[in-house]
Design a protein around this motif. Structure first.
Motif, PDB file in Angstrom:
ATOM      1  N   VAL A  81       0.840  -1.008   0.181  1.00 28.87           N
ATOM      2  CA  VAL A  81      -0.109   0.068  -0.367  1.00 28.87           C
ATOM      3  C   VAL A  81       0.342   1.068  -0.039  1.00 28.87           C
ATOM      4  CG1 VAL A  81      -2.090   1.080   1.039  1.00 28.87           C
ATOM      5  CG2 VAL A  81      -2.666  -1.296   0.893  1.00 28.87           C
ATOM      6  N   LEU A  82       0.396   2.091  -1.202  1.00 31.46           N
ATOM      7  CA  LEU A  82       1.850   3.073  -0.917  1.00 31.46           C
ATOM      8  C   LEU A  82      -0.061   4.800  -0.947  1.00 31.46           C
ATOM      9  CD1 LEU A  82       3.954   5.168  -1.913  1.00 31.46           C
ATOM     10  CD2 LEU A  82       3.320   4.909  -3.839  1.00 31.46           C
ATOM     11  N   ILE A  83       0.934   5.644   0.544  1.00 34.31           N
ATOM     12  CA  ILE A  83      -0.159   6.708   0.457  1.00 34.31           C
ATOM     13  C   ILE A  83       0.051   7.528  -0.529  1.00 34.31           C
ATOM     14  CG2 ILE A  83      -1.022   7.890   2.417  1.00 34.31           C
ATOM     15  CD1 ILE A  83      -1.867   5.082   3.041  1.00 34.31           C
ATOM     16  N   VAL A  84      -0.863   7.969  -1.530  1.00 31.72           N
ATOM     17  CA  VAL A  84      -1.173   9.296  -1.635  1.00 31.72           C
ATOM     18  C   VAL A  84      -1.582  10.438  -0.831  1.00 31.72           C
ATOM     19  CG1 VAL A  84      -1.560  10.512  -4.284  1.00 31.72           C
ATOM     20  CG2 VAL A  84      -1.202   7.714  -3.732  1.00 31.72           C
ATOM     21  N   THR A  85      -1.483  11.150  -0.317  1.00 30.17           N
ATOM     22  CA  THR A  85      -2.011  12.070   0.224  1.00 30.17           C
ATOM     23  C   THR A  85      -1.524  13.803   0.455  1.00 30.17           C
ATOM     24  OG1 THR A  85      -2.305  12.929   2.160  1.00 30.17           O
ATOM     25  CG2 THR A  85      -0.289  12.023   1.126  1.00 30.17           C
ATOM     26  N   SER A  86      -2.816  14.946  -0.140  1.00 28.87           N
ATOM     27  CA  SER A  86      -1.950  16.041   0.092  1.00 28.87           C
ATOM     28  C   SER A  86      -2.256  16.869   1.251  1.00 28.87           C
ATOM     29  CB  SER A  86      -3.434  16.700   0.034  1.00 28.87           C
ATOM     30  OG  SER A  86      -5.314  15.852   0.680  1.00 28.87           O
ATOM     31  N   PHE A  87      -2.357  15.799   2.460  1.00 31.63           N
ATOM     32  CA  PHE A  87      -1.242  15.935   3.881  1.00 31.63           C
ATOM     33  C   PHE A  87      -0.123  15.885   3.973  1.00 31.63           C
ATOM     34  CE2 PHE A  87      -5.905  14.726   4.071  1.00 31.63           C
ATOM     35  CZ  PHE A  87      -6.615  16.269   4.502  1.00 31.63           C
ATOM     36  N   THR A  88       0.135  16.775   4.541  1.00 32.59           N
ATOM     37  CA  THR A  88       2.632  16.737   4.929  1.00 32.59           C
ATOM     38  C   THR A  88       2.752  16.229   6.577  1.00 32.59           C
ATOM     39  OG1 THR A  88       2.149  18.981   4.962  1.00 32.59           O
ATOM     40  CG2 THR A  88       2.747  18.276   3.323  1.00 32.59           C
ATOM     41  N   GLU A  89       1.304  16.975   6.803  1.00 31.85           N
ATOM     42  CA  GLU A  89       1.846  16.571   8.444  1.00 31.85           C
ATOM     43  C   GLU A  89       1.317  15.500   9.112  1.00 31.85           C
ATOM     44  OE1 GLU A  89      -1.109  17.784   7.047  1.00 31.85           O
ATOM     45  OE2 GLU A  89      -1.752  19.765   8.414  1.00 31.85           O
ATOM     46  N   GLN A  90       2.857  15.093   9.463  1.00 34.11           N
ATOM     47  CA  GLN A  90       3.064  13.932  10.408  1.00 34.11           C
ATOM     48  C   GLN A  90       2.206  13.352  11.085  1.00 34.11           C
ATOM     49  OE1 GLN A  90       6.620  14.334  12.447  1.00 34.11           O
ATOM     50  NE2 GLN A  90       8.185  15.159  10.910  1.00 34.11           N
ATOM     51  N   ARG A  91       1.935  13.910  11.409  1.00 35.26           N
ATOM     52  CA  ARG A  91       0.219  13.231  12.519  1.00 35.26           C
ATOM     53  C   ARG A  91      -0.826  12.577  12.058  1.00 35.26           C
ATOM     54  NH1 ARG A  91      -3.886  17.110  12.609  1.00 35.26           N
ATOM     55  NH2 ARG A  91      -3.967  19.008  12.537  1.00 35.26           N
ATOM     56  N   THR A  92      -0.801  13.027  10.209  1.00 33.16           N
ATOM     57  CA  THR A  92      -1.694  11.987   9.721  1.00 33.16           C
ATOM     58  C   THR A  92      -0.713  11.408   8.670  1.00 33.16           C
ATOM     59  OG1 THR A  92      -2.763  14.432   9.006  1.00 33.16           O
ATOM     60  CG2 THR A  92      -3.133  12.495   7.199  1.00 33.16           C
ATOM     61  N   VAL A  93       0.205  11.101   8.558  1.00 35.35           N
ATOM     62  CA  VAL A  93       1.032  10.878   7.255  1.00 35.35           C
ATOM     63  C   VAL A  93       1.091   9.137   8.507  1.00 35.35           C
ATOM     64  CG1 VAL A  93       3.326   9.734   5.958  1.00 35.35           C
ATOM     65  CG2 VAL A  93       1.802  11.964   5.812  1.00 35.35           C
ATOM     66  N   VAL A  94       1.784   9.192  10.172  1.00 37.11           N
ATOM     67  CA  VAL A  94       2.748   8.371  10.608  1.00 37.11           C
ATOM     68  C   VAL A  94       1.898   7.235  11.087  1.00 37.11           C
ATOM     69  CG1 VAL A  94       3.362   8.468  12.561  1.00 37.11           C
ATOM     70  CG2 VAL A  94       3.963  10.028  11.443  1.00 37.11           C
ATOM     71  N   PRO A  95       0.080   7.645  11.622  1.00 37.30           N
ATOM     72  CA  PRO A  95      -0.457   6.760  11.465  1.00 37.30           C
ATOM     73  C   PRO A  95      -0.768   5.987  10.417  1.00 37.30           C
ATOM     74  CG  PRO A  95      -1.645   8.626  12.102  1.00 37.30           C
ATOM     75  CD  PRO A  95      -0.365   8.684  11.295  1.00 37.30           C
ATOM     76  N   ALA A  96      -0.430   5.883   9.471  1.00 39.16           N
ATOM     77  CA  ALA A  96      -0.924   5.190   7.860  1.00 39.16           C
ATOM     78  C   ALA A  96       0.321   4.532   8.263  1.00 39.16           C
ATOM     79  CB  ALA A  96      -1.224   6.179   7.136  1.00 39.16           C
ATOM     80  N   LEU A  97       1.181   4.765   8.043  1.00 33.94           N
ATOM     81  CA  LEU A  97       2.455   3.851   8.133  1.00 33.94           C
ATOM     82  C   LEU A  97       2.569   3.122   9.162  1.00 33.94           C
ATOM     83  CD1 LEU A  97       5.399   7.082   7.139  1.00 33.94           C
ATOM     84  CD2 LEU A  97       4.576   5.199   5.665  1.00 33.94           C
ATOM     85  N   ARG A  98       2.164   3.180   9.890  1.00 35.37           N
ATOM     86  CA  ARG A  98       2.391   2.221  11.649  1.00 35.37           C
ATOM     87  C   ARG A  98       1.016   1.345  11.501  1.00 35.37           C
ATOM     88  NH1 ARG A  98       4.274   3.897  16.686  1.00 35.37           N
ATOM     89  NH2 ARG A  98       3.340   2.890  17.163  1.00 35.37           N
ATOM     90  N   ALA A  99       0.212   1.275  10.787  1.00 31.09           N
ATOM     91  CA  ALA A  99      -0.753   0.388  10.402  1.00 31.09           C
ATOM     92  C   ALA A  99      -0.520  -0.324   8.925  1.00 31.09           C
ATOM     93  CB  ALA A  99      -2.347   1.091   9.793  1.00 31.09           C
ATOM     94  N   GLY A 100       0.765  -0.328   7.996  1.00 34.27           N
ATOM     95  CA  GLY A 100       0.975  -1.051   7.866  1.00 34.27           C
ATOM     96  C   GLY A 100       1.333  -0.417   5.957  1.00 34.27           C
ATOM     97  N   ALA A 101       1.462   0.559   5.896  1.00 39.29           N
ATOM     98  CA  ALA A 101       1.696   1.477   4.705  1.00 39.29           C
ATOM     99  C   ALA A 101       3.283   0.885   4.467  1.00 39.29           C
ATOM    100  CB  ALA A 101       1.875   3.124   4.002  1.00 39.29           C
ATOM    101  N   ALA A 102       3.239   1.140   3.214  1.00 40.20           N
ATOM    102  CA  ALA A 102       4.876   0.597   2.018  1.00 40.20           C
ATOM    103  C   ALA A 102       5.571   2.262   2.396  1.00 40.20           C
ATOM    104  CB  ALA A 102       5.421  -0.092   0.972  1.00 40.20           C
ATOM    105  N   GLY A 103       5.148   3.452   1.898  1.00 42.59           N
ATOM    106  CA  GLY A 103       5.278   4.349   2.038  1.00 42.59           C
ATOM    107  C   GLY A 103       4.535   5.403   1.623  1.00 42.59           C
ATOM    108  N   TYR A 104       4.803   6.566   1.354  1.00 42.99           N
ATOM    109  CA  TYR A 104       3.601   7.587   0.871  1.00 42.99           C
ATOM    110  C   TYR A 104       4.640   8.959  -0.452  1.00 42.99           C
ATOM    111  CZ  TYR A 104       5.907  11.313   3.609  1.00 42.99           C
ATOM    112  OH  TYR A 104       6.850  12.102   3.729  1.00 42.99           O
TER     113      TYR A 104
END
Length: 213
Positions: A81-104
């Motif tokens: 899973v590669l996250i494609v996001t418009s959010f740059t805040e760590q508090r938004t991206v970090v939970p997705a990476l902790r949930a198993g995303a391979a990157g963003y």
């Protein structure tokens, strides 16, 4: 010719999905096999279509991207899973990476960079920018995996170090003169011994504990 990478698009905005599809349809080695408008539909489509890579938005109505990631993990989905996001805040991206995303990547990513990112995560790499990797490490419990590293064999520590360097199973096999099947077995043993869920967590554990390739 390399195998075609099967991609599933999961985003609640149709215009974003259309744009991503347009980017990817010109790539000879990437095929968009389906789309979904929210996390729940994305999980269903992933089970149905068995994509190699899922491009997942984070903020969606109903089941969001983080919950969808957790559900895919529960279902033992092999998709990266590669996250494609418009959010740059760590508090938004970090939970997705902790949930198993391979990157963003960000939604304004250059088309060539997006294709490269898809190929990279499909090959087993983890895409972490330094500041986000640091945030992940700071949020890990101080004793996460503490003491378990001693149960790793010398070969498993070598494999773990190469995972931390972002190497794919194929690259690790080539570096250590092993078969890919043997490398996969080592990776499975590492995750089991350290009580980790995926390669991202393994890479972070290795960084924290000074295991390098």
């Amino acid at each position: 010719m390399a195998d075609v990478i099967r991609v599933l698009l999961v985003d609640d905005h149709q215009v974003v999905r259309r744009g991503l599809r347009t980017f990817l349809e010109v790539q000879d080695d990437i095929e968009v096999v389906g789309e979904a408008a929210d996390g729940a539909e994305g999980v269903e489509r992933a089970q149905e279509l068995a994509p190699d890579v899922v491009l997942m938005d984070i903020k969606m109505p109903g089941m969001d991207g983080v919950d969808a990631l957790r559900r895919l993990r529960e279902l033992d989905s092999p998709a990266r899973v590669l996250i494609v996001t418009s959010f740059t805040e760590q508090r938004t991206v970090v939970p997705a990476l902790r949930a198993g995303a391979a990157g963003y990547v960000y939604k304004d990513v250059d088309p060539d960079a997006l294709a490269t990112a898809i190929r990279s995560v499909h090959a087993g790499h983890v895409l972490l920018q330094p500041e986000v990797a640091g945030a992940l490490l700071s949020q890990e419990e101080a004793n996460s995996g503490q003491g378990r590293g001693g149960s790793l064999t010398e070969r498993e520590r070598e494999v773990l170090g190469l995972i931390a360097d972002g190497r794919s199973n194929r690259e690790i096999a080539r570096a250590l003169v092993l078969s890919e099947k043997t490398v996969k077995t080592h990776v499975s043993n590492i995750l089991m011994k350290l009580d980790l869920a995926d390669r991202t967590q393994a890479a972070l554990w290795a960084v924290r504990h000074g295991v390098t390739g």
